[in-house]
Design an enzyme around this catalytic site. Structure first.
Site, mmCIF file in Angstrom:
data_model
loop_
_atom_site.group_PDB
_atom_site.id
_atom_site.type_symbol
_atom_site.label_atom_id
_atom_site.label_comp_id
_atom_site.label_asym_id
_atom_site.label_seq_id
_atom_site.Cartn_x
_atom_site.Cartn_y
_atom_site.Cartn_z
ATOM 1 N N HIS A 84 -6.681 -21.626 8.919
ATOM 2 C CA HIS A 84 -8.004 -22.032 8.439
ATOM 3 C C HIS A 84 -8.722 -20.866 7.766
ATOM 4 C CE1 HIS A 84 -12.050 -23.649 8.184
ATOM 5 N NE2 HIS A 84 -12.428 -22.467 8.649
ATOM 6 N N CYS A 138 -13.037 -29.475 5.143
ATOM 7 C CA CYS A 138 -12.030 -28.455 4.831
ATOM 8 C C CYS A 138 -10.656 -29.121 4.752
ATOM 9 C CB CYS A 138 -12.034 -27.359 5.898
ATOM 10 S SG CYS A 138 -10.717 -26.137 5.683
ATOM 11 N N ASP A 176 0.872 -1.178 0.000
ATOM 12 C CA ASP A 176 0.000 0.000 0.000
ATOM 13 C C ASP A 176 0.913 1.234 0.000
ATOM 14 O OD1 ASP A 176 0.989 0.143 2.543
ATOM 15 O OD2 ASP A 176 -0.941 0.258 3.543
ATOM 16 N N CYS A 208 -7.719 -28.182 9.802
ATOM 17 C CA CYS A 208 -8.832 -29.134 9.740
ATOM 18 C C CYS A 208 -8.385 -30.563 9.393
ATOM 19 C CB CYS A 208 -9.888 -28.647 8.756
ATOM 20 S SG CYS A 208 -10.711 -27.148 9.327
ATOM 21 N N ASP A 244 -8.432 -7.183 -0.230
ATOM 22 C CA ASP A 244 -7.548 -7.484 0.899
ATOM 23 C C ASP A 244 -8.303 -7.093 2.146
ATOM 24 O OD1 ASP A 244 -7.004 -4.417 0.633
ATOM 25 O OD2 ASP A 244 -6.103 -4.993 2.536
ATOM 26 N N CYS A 254 -7.702 -27.567 4.911
ATOM 27 C CA CYS A 254 -6.628 -26.716 5.423
ATOM 28 C C CYS A 254 -5.786 -27.494 6.432
ATOM 29 C CB CYS A 254 -7.207 -25.446 6.060
ATOM 30 S SG CYS A 254 -7.689 -25.628 7.785
HETATM 31 ZN ZN LIG Z 1 -9.953 -25.615 7.787
#
Ligand SMILES: [Zn+2]
Length: 378
Positions: free
Chosen positions: A340, A309, A89, A314, A271, A311
């Site tokens: 996550h 999920c 930025d 998870c 963002d 990730c």
């Molecule tokens: Zn997850």
């Protein structure tokens, strides 16, 4: 450089080629303020959670460790070991929101560092020089973000100055990109639309900056206190006046629902600190809405944060275990929640891209928004 692949209503699906790789849009940029995602998330983790673009803050890196230090370390990419695109930025937003005691003049802004109080001057040229030292892929123009409740006359003057500053940013960026010792000689520049909640100021400014042939265009000064309806309205009136064949970036927004609505209005870069900030407080996003893992009902819950999920959190840990970590203030608890949440945002963007390509975006959005409300009903 920017190739529109598909459109579904106003939603845009595009590819944006940069020296650090191609960005598939719509994209959510993962915010790493001081060259790190807060919550002990490393750049090596980012590849595992589908991050395309990392975003760092110019003001923070200028104050500490100093952009000249980062340049001596080989630029931001080498410094943080990240070889994909980085957006920085301009420092403007932080100067106007974080720094103490500031004075705005035509040349730029004088303010005090939030770290040690020393006086700093930043104008369009300084912001471009700092971002050139950081050597990000995309630099943002230096602008003033007037408050959403500012008087009309103040906003008019401020936006006129932001346009003059943008011309100076463009000139300075071209000069820096031509210098021998510049790390990224292909640094791109995005301009920023301002105008608070005044439709006509927003539209006139969008038209003025569109003529400046920049690499991309952002809508700034939203999500600073106005209602969601006001924000969507500003997008409805402003985005059609920004070039269709360039990236359209909505700065600092937002919730998954905000993103779904903005994509529908033609925005394709986003963002926001929400996924990392909320993750650090044990608030996790799911397709059934947000969960607070501090809640006692998760104490003996063997399930992952969200079933299905993929990730890192998870795939390996239960709600009950992560709740314990958060309560025990173990850093791992925050880290798992942040991983996550970022994975959730990045995955949603990938679903959005697919839905646009397949011409079923409206249907996808509706189904997603309905899902987010489910948790509230339980
Ligand atoms: Zn997850």
């Amino acid at each position: 450089m920017y190739k529109l692949i598909a459109r579904d209503g106003n939603a845009k699906r595009a590819e944006f080629q940069t020296v650090h790789g191609t960005i598939q849009t719509p994209v959510f940029m993962n915010v790493g303020t001081a060259a790190a995602i807060k919550g002990a998330v490393a750049t090596t983790d980012l590849k595992e959670i589908g991050t395309q673009v990392e975003l760092s803050n110019t003001y923070h890196l200028h104050v500490r460790p100093g952009d000249k230090i980062v340049k001596q370390m080989g630029g931001l990419h080498k410094f943080m070991n990240w070889d994909r695109p980085i957006l920085t930025d301009s420092g403007g937003f932080q100067v106007f929101s974080l720094a103490g005691l500031r004075k705005i003049k035509e040349e730029g802004v004088t303010f005090r560092s939030h770290i040690d109080g020393h006086k700093i001057f930043m104008g369009p040229e300084e912001s471009m020089q700092i971002q050139s030292n950081l050597a990000s892929t995309i630099a943002m123009a230096f602008d003033e973000c007037p408050s959403s409740v500012a008087e009309r006359s103040y906003v008019e003057d401020s936006v006129a100055r932001t346009t003059r500053w943008l011309a100076r940013c463009k000139t300075e960026m071209a000069r820096l990109n031509s210098l021998e010792d510049t790390i990224n000689k292909n640094q791109l520049l995005f301009g920023i639309n301002q105008g608070a909640i005044f439709d006509d100021i927003r539209i006139d400014h969008a038209k003025a900056i569109s003529e400046m042939n920049l690499d991309g265009y952002a809508v700034g000064g939203l999500a600073v206190g106005e209602s969601h309806e006001e924000m969507y309205h500003i997008l409805d009136v402003t985005v059609p006046h920004l070039p269709l064949e360039k990236p359209t970036y909505l700065m600092g927004v937002g919730t998954p629902a905000n993103i779904l609505e903005a994509v529908d209005r033609g925005v394709d870069f986003f963002d926001c600190v929400y996924p990392s900030r909320n993750g650090r407080h044990g608030h996790v996003y799911t397709n059934q809405g947000k969960r607070n893992l501090f809640n006692a009902k998760y104490e003996l819950d063997q399930r992952p944060i969200e079933e299905g999920c993929q990730c890192p959190a998870c795939r390996n840990y239960s709600r009950g275990y992560i709740r314990h970590l958060l309560k025990a203030k173990e850093m791992l608890g925050m880290r798992l929640c942040v991983l996550h949440n970022l994975y959730f945002y990045n995955t949603m963007m990938s679903e959005i891209r697919q839905a646009i390509e397949e011409g079923r975006y409206k249907e996808y959005k509706k189904q997603k928004l309905e899902g987010f409300l489910e948790n509230d009903k339980k």
